[in-house]
Scaffold this active site. Structure first.
Site, mmCIF file in Angstrom:
data_model
loop_
_atom_site.group_PDB
_atom_site.id
_atom_site.type_symbol
_atom_site.label_atom_id
_atom_site.label_comp_id
_atom_site.label_asym_id
_atom_site.label_seq_id
_atom_site.Cartn_x
_atom_site.Cartn_y
_atom_site.Cartn_z
ATOM 1 C CG ASP A 59 -2.292 0.560 0.947
ATOM 2 O OD1 ASP A 59 -2.362 1.800 0.770
ATOM 3 O OD2 ASP A 59 -3.276 -0.190 0.903
ATOM 4 C CG ASP A 68 -5.263 3.059 17.700
ATOM 5 O OD1 ASP A 68 -5.052 3.194 18.922
ATOM 6 O OD2 ASP A 68 -6.231 3.583 17.107
ATOM 7 C CG HIS A 97 -5.322 3.720 0.954
ATOM 8 N ND1 HIS A 97 -4.906 2.434 0.694
ATOM 9 C CD2 HIS A 97 -6.636 3.760 0.640
ATOM 10 C CE1 HIS A 97 -5.926 1.731 0.229
ATOM 11 N NE2 HIS A 97 -6.981 2.506 0.191
ATOM 12 C CB VAL A 116 -8.610 1.382 15.078
ATOM 13 C CG1 VAL A 116 -8.868 0.244 14.095
ATOM 14 C CG2 VAL A 116 -9.399 2.624 14.678
ATOM 15 C CG ASN A 193 -14.403 1.153 -3.954
ATOM 16 O OD1 ASN A 193 -14.628 0.063 -3.447
ATOM 17 N ND2 ASN A 193 -13.428 1.949 -3.543
ATOM 18 C CB ALA A 205 -10.028 -8.221 -7.766
ATOM 19 C CB VAL A 210 -6.488 -13.281 -6.194
ATOM 20 C CG1 VAL A 210 -6.794 -12.087 -5.299
ATOM 21 C CG2 VAL A 210 -5.074 -13.171 -6.763
ATOM 22 C CB SER A 258 -9.441 0.356 0.414
ATOM 23 O OG SER A 258 -8.722 0.549 -0.764
#
Length: 416
Positions: A59, A68, A97, A116, A193, A205, A210, A258
C-alpha cells in the site's frame, strides 16, 4: 471539515476517505467498529487473535508510530524509490491509505479499550510502500517487486487494497503472484468501487487463485458505491461506515473495498493461526465455505460465496481440498500466454511412404483474457456466432431441400 480524497494512477487504491472530527473520547472509535461483533470476529478471538502470522500490506506505507499500531510493524521496504527503506513513510497523494488499512487489519488499540483494534490484533505486519502514480518506476513494476519481497520476507498473507482498473495484468505479475501462491501465501485483493469508476472488478482481483473481496453496506447489502461486481469475487465484507487510524493519531471514516479487503486478510490470519496445519488452498476454502450465502446462486457476482463469518471460519468442520478453489494461476498462464510465446521449430514432414496417423489440429490461441479462453465471449456470440449460426443453418437447410427436390423431379420424369 469533510472532503473526499482519491488517487488516480495506473494502479489505484480502492477507497474513499472522509475526514472525521476527533471524537470526544477515543473509545467512541471502538464503539463504531460494528463488524467485530456482527461478523463473528469477537467470537473467533476465543481461539486466536492471529499470533504467529505475518501479513504484508502492499500500500502507501504504514505509520508504525501511530498509537494504535505500535509494535505491529515488524519489517518493511519501499519499492517506489521515494519512501523510506522500512516502508513506514507514507507516500503518494493519499498517504493515509496504508495506515488506515493496517489499523483495521491488525490495530492494537491503546489504553483501556480505546482506538482501533484490528481483526487480527496479535498478527505482525510488513509495511511495503508503493507509489500509486508516483515514484521512479511504474506501478506495475512496483507491485511485482512488492509481492516478491513480501514472500521472501516471511509473509503468510498479502493484503492488496488496490486495483489496476483493468481485467488484464502485465506478465510480470504472472511470475510474482505465482511465486506467492507456490510458496503457500494467501493473496487477498479488493474488488474495487463503482463510486470510483470501477464498474467491474479489476486486477489483481481478476487473477485466478486470489481471494477477492466485495463490499456490503451497513445492512449487509451489496454496496452501490463502495464495491464492484464480477465472477471472480470470493466473499463479501463491510465496506461502508468504516473507521480507521491514520498518521498523526487521527481517525477517519471511510468507505470502499480497501477496507473490506483487510477485514478478510485479518480473518485469513485468524484461520492460519488457529489451523497452522492448513495450506493456503485450504485456508481460502475454509473462508469461502463458511461464508453466509446471500440469496440466489452461490457464488454470485455481487457477494461471491457470501458474507464472512469469522467464528465459523475458525471453529467449523470443513472438508479438505487439494486445489485452490479460486482457480489455478499456473494453468491460466499455460492456456493464455501461449499466443505471446515464440513459435517452436516445426517438425519435418513425414515422407510419402510413412504411414503416420493424421494429427489433430492444434487449438487456436485467442487474445489473453483474465478469465481464460474456455468459452466464446458474449461479444463474439452476439456479433459473430449467433448470426453465422442462423444464416449457416438456414442456408444448409435450403441447399438440402433443393437437392432433394431435384432428385424427386428426376425420378418422376423417369417414371413417366
Amino acid at each position: 471539515m469533510r472532503r473526499w480524497a482519491s488517487a488516480v494512477a495506473a494502479v489505484v487504491v480502492a477507497a474513499s476517505v472522509l475526514v472525521v472530527a476527533q471524537p470526544a473520547a477515543a473509545d467512541e472509535i471502538r464503539d463504531r467498529q460494528y463488524w467485530l461483533s456482527e461478523y463473528g470476529i469477537t467470537g473467533a478471538w476465543q481461539a486466536t487473535r492471529g499470533a504467529g502470522v505475518t501479513i504484508a500490506v502492499i500500500d502507501t506505507g504504514i505509520d508504525g508510530s501511530n498509537q494504535d499500531l505500535r509494535g505491529a510493524v515488524v519489517g518493511g521496504t519501499d519499492v517506489s524509490g521515494i519512501g523510506s527503506p522500512n516502508g513506514q513513510t507514507p507516500v503518494g497523494d493519499d498517504s493515509r491509505h496504508g495506515t488506515l488499512v493496517a489499523s483495521v487489519l491488525a490495530g492494537r488499540g491503546h489504553g483501556d479499550g480505546a482506538g482501533v483494534i484490528g481483526v487480527a490484533p496479535a498478527a505482525s505486519l510488513l509495511a511495503v510502500s508503493v507509489g500509486f502514480g508516483v515514484g521512479t518506476r511504474t506501478s506495475d513494476e512496483q507491485i511485482a517487486d512488492a509481492v516478491r519481497w513480501s514472500v521472501d520476507n516471511g509473509a503468510d498473507v498479502i493484503n492488496m487494497s488496490l486495483t489496476r482498473n483493468t481485467l488484464d495484468w502485465p506478465q510480470s505479475w504472472d511470475d510474482a503472484f505465482l511465486y506467492a501462491m507456490e510458496n503457500d501465501v494467501v493473496v487477498v485483493a479488493a474488488a474495487g468501487n463503482r463510486g470510483s469508476g470501477t464498474a467491474v472488478v479489476g486486477a489483481p482481483a481478476t487473477m485466478p487463485g486470489v481471494l477477492t473481496v466485495a463490499g456490503v453496506d451497513r445492512s449487509a447489502q451489496a454496496s452501490d458505491d463502495a464495491s464492484s461486481q464480477g465472477i471472480t469475487i470470493s466473499v463479501s465484507a463491510p465496506s461502508e461506515a468504516l473507521v480507521g487510524a491514520a498518521p498523526g493519531d487521527a481517525y477517519f471514516e471511510w468507505a470502499g473495498t480497501s477496507g473490506a479487503a483487510p477485514l478478510v486478510a485479518g480473518l485469513v490470519a485468524l484461520v492460519r493461526s488457529a489451523h497452522p496445519e492448513l495450506d493456503a488452498n485450504n485456508v481460502i476454502n475454509r473462508v469461502i465455505r463458511t461464508a453466509t450465502p446471500v440469496g440466489g446462486a452461490v457464488p454470485s457476482p455481487l457477494y461471491g460465496y457470501g458474507l464472512i463469518d469469522a467464528r465459523a471460519a475458525v471453529f467449523d468442520q470443513v472438508a479438505l481440498v487439494d486445489a485452490n478453489p479460486m482457480g489455478d494461476l499456473r494453468e491460466w498462464i499455460r492456456l493464455n500466454r501461449r499466443a505471446e510465446a515464440a513459435p517452436e521449430p516445426s517438425e519435418p514432414l513425414p515422407s510419402p511412404s510413412a504411414s503416420a496417423e493424421p494429427a489433430p489440429a492444434p487449438p487456436v490461441a485467442g487474445p489473453p483474457t483474465p478469465l481464460g479462453v474456455v468459452l466464446p465471449t458474449v461479444e463474439s456470440l452476439r456479433d459473430v456466432g449467433i448470426p453465422l449460426l442462423v444464416v449457416g443453418g438456414f442456408g444448409s437447410l435450403l441447399v438440402f431441400s433443393l437437392v432433394l427436390a431435384g432428385r424427386q423431379l428426376r425420378r418422376m420424369r423417369r417414371e413417366s
